[in-house]
Enzyme design. Structure first.
Site, PDB file in Angstrom:
ATOM      1  N   GLY A   7      53.242  20.662  56.727  1.00  0.00           N
ATOM      2  CA  GLY A   7      54.056  21.931  56.290  1.00  0.00           C
ATOM      3  C   GLY A   7      55.210  21.525  55.929  1.00  0.00           C
ATOM      4  O   GLY A   7      55.898  20.591  56.376  1.00  0.00           O
ATOM      5  N   GLY A   8      56.115  22.553  55.221  1.00  0.00           N
ATOM      6  CA  GLY A   8      57.295  22.709  55.033  1.00  0.00           C
ATOM      7  C   GLY A   8      58.151  22.768  56.229  1.00  0.00           C
ATOM      8  O   GLY A   8      57.705  23.046  57.188  1.00  0.00           O
ATOM      9  N   SER A  11      57.737  25.942  58.523  1.00  0.00           N
ATOM     10  CA  SER A  11      56.608  26.637  58.274  1.00  0.00           C
ATOM     11  C   SER A  11      55.764  27.173  59.457  1.00  0.00           C
ATOM     12  O   SER A  11      54.875  27.736  58.858  1.00  0.00           O
ATOM     13  CB  SER A  11      55.697  25.608  57.256  1.00  0.00           C
ATOM     14  OG  SER A  11      55.402  24.420  58.221  1.00  0.00           O
ATOM     15  N   THR A  33      60.185  11.870  68.010  1.00  0.00           N
ATOM     16  CA  THR A  33      60.693  10.759  67.208  1.00  0.00           C
ATOM     17  C   THR A  33      62.002  10.987  66.784  1.00  0.00           C
ATOM     18  O   THR A  33      62.715  10.081  66.298  1.00  0.00           O
ATOM     19  CB  THR A  33      59.801  10.420  65.906  1.00  0.00           C
ATOM     20  OG1 THR A  33      59.694  11.370  65.075  1.00  0.00           O
ATOM     21  CG2 THR A  33      58.349  10.203  66.402  1.00  0.00           C
ATOM     22  N   ALA A  34      62.415  12.115  66.727  1.00  0.00           N
ATOM     23  CA  ALA A  34      63.828  12.609  66.179  1.00  0.00           C
ATOM     24  C   ALA A  34      64.965  12.052  67.061  1.00  0.00           C
ATOM     25  O   ALA A  34      64.833  11.779  68.121  1.00  0.00           O
ATOM     26  CB  ALA A  34      63.897  14.075  66.286  1.00  0.00           C
ATOM     27  N   HIS A  49      63.598  22.796  70.160  1.00  0.00           N
ATOM     28  CA  HIS A  49      62.319  22.297  70.597  1.00  0.00           C
ATOM     29  C   HIS A  49      62.127  21.943  72.220  1.00  0.00           C
ATOM     30  O   HIS A  49      61.292  22.324  72.612  1.00  0.00           O
ATOM     31  CB  HIS A  49      61.858  20.793  69.835  1.00  0.00           C
ATOM     32  CG  HIS A  49      61.266  21.211  68.454  1.00  0.00           C
ATOM     33  ND1 HIS A  49      60.142  20.957  68.101  1.00  0.00           N
ATOM     34  CD2 HIS A  49      62.317  21.542  67.465  1.00  0.00           C
ATOM     35  CE1 HIS A  49      60.288  21.227  66.697  1.00  0.00           C
ATOM     36  NE2 HIS A  49      61.391  21.588  66.390  1.00  0.00           N
ATOM     37  N   ARG A  53      59.310  23.692  74.994  1.00  0.00           N
ATOM     38  CA  ARG A  53      58.301  23.112  75.509  1.00  0.00           C
ATOM     39  C   ARG A  53      57.941  23.425  77.048  1.00  0.00           C
ATOM     40  O   ARG A  53      59.094  23.512  77.534  1.00  0.00           O
ATOM     41  CB  ARG A  53      58.459  21.685  75.619  1.00  0.00           C
ATOM     42  CG  ARG A  53      58.283  21.130  74.091  1.00  0.00           C
ATOM     43  CD  ARG A  53      58.032  19.445  74.074  1.00  0.00           C
ATOM     44  NE  ARG A  53      59.470  18.856  74.831  1.00  0.00           N
ATOM     45  CZ  ARG A  53      60.483  18.454  73.874  1.00  0.00           C
ATOM     46  NH1 ARG A  53      60.356  18.422  72.593  1.00  0.00           N
ATOM     47  NH2 ARG A  53      61.515  17.901  74.400  1.00  0.00           N
TER      48      ARG A  53
END
Length: 174
Positions: A7-8, A11, A33-34, A49, A53
């Site tokens: 998705g964009g 999104s 991974t960021a 994020h 979680r």
């Protein structure tokens, strides 16, 4: 079940992935991974994020060796959520080791078929816009498109998320 969610930006793909992981009822390992580096906006996204979680999920931060991390943490009766393939790809594109991209991508594709348990992979769909002007950005879009095609071929379910709504491209809607 292996699921690819595309998705964009903004999104709803991350929220969908997190919901699907929680709905498995299995122990979840979240492979992030960021990296924020010196980017305050990315640091804020990472923090958002983290807050969202569930506390019982295991967090693994791995910006480069995604295949090794997935192999180390995937298990029967468990769920691995990878967030995000395209940030991982970016990390590899800017890595000092020019061979890292090909090596790590090949390792992930080789490992994916044999990973036990549920695997949910999230990536930004970049192939629906204009062709970028810069060489690195064009390389990124080309590499992301190839990566998503290769992973989609290995997944039982591929979802595209638009405006928070999932569309099934392959397999059934959750």
């Amino acid at each position: 079940m292996k699921t690819l969610i595309l998705g964009g930006v903004r999104s709803g793909k991350s929220r969908l992935a997190e919901r699907l992981a929680a709905d498995t009822g299995k122990p979840v390992t979240y492979i992030a991974t960021a990296t924020a580096r010196d980017d305050a906006q990315m640091a804020a996204r990472i923090a958002a994020h983290q807050v969202r979680r569930p506390t019982g999920w295991t967090l693994v931060e791995e910006p480069l060796a995604l295949a090794a991390a997935a192999q180390a943490h995937a298990r029967a009766g468990g769920c691995v959520l990878v967030e995000c393939l395209t940030l991982w790809l970016t990390n590899l594109l800017v890595d000092a080791d020019a061979a890292a991209l090909d090596r790590e991508q090949a390792a992930l594709l080789a490992a994916l078929d044999d990973l036990p348990g549920d695997v949910i992979l999230v990536g930004n769909e970049t192939g629906m816009g204009i062709v970028p002007l810069g060489e690195l950005t064009r390389r990124y879009c080309d590499a992301a498109g190839r990566l998503h095609q290769d992973i989609a071929a290995r997944c039982e379910r591929v979802l595209l998320t638009v405006a928070g709504l999932p569309l099934a491209l392959k397999g059934d809607l959750p």
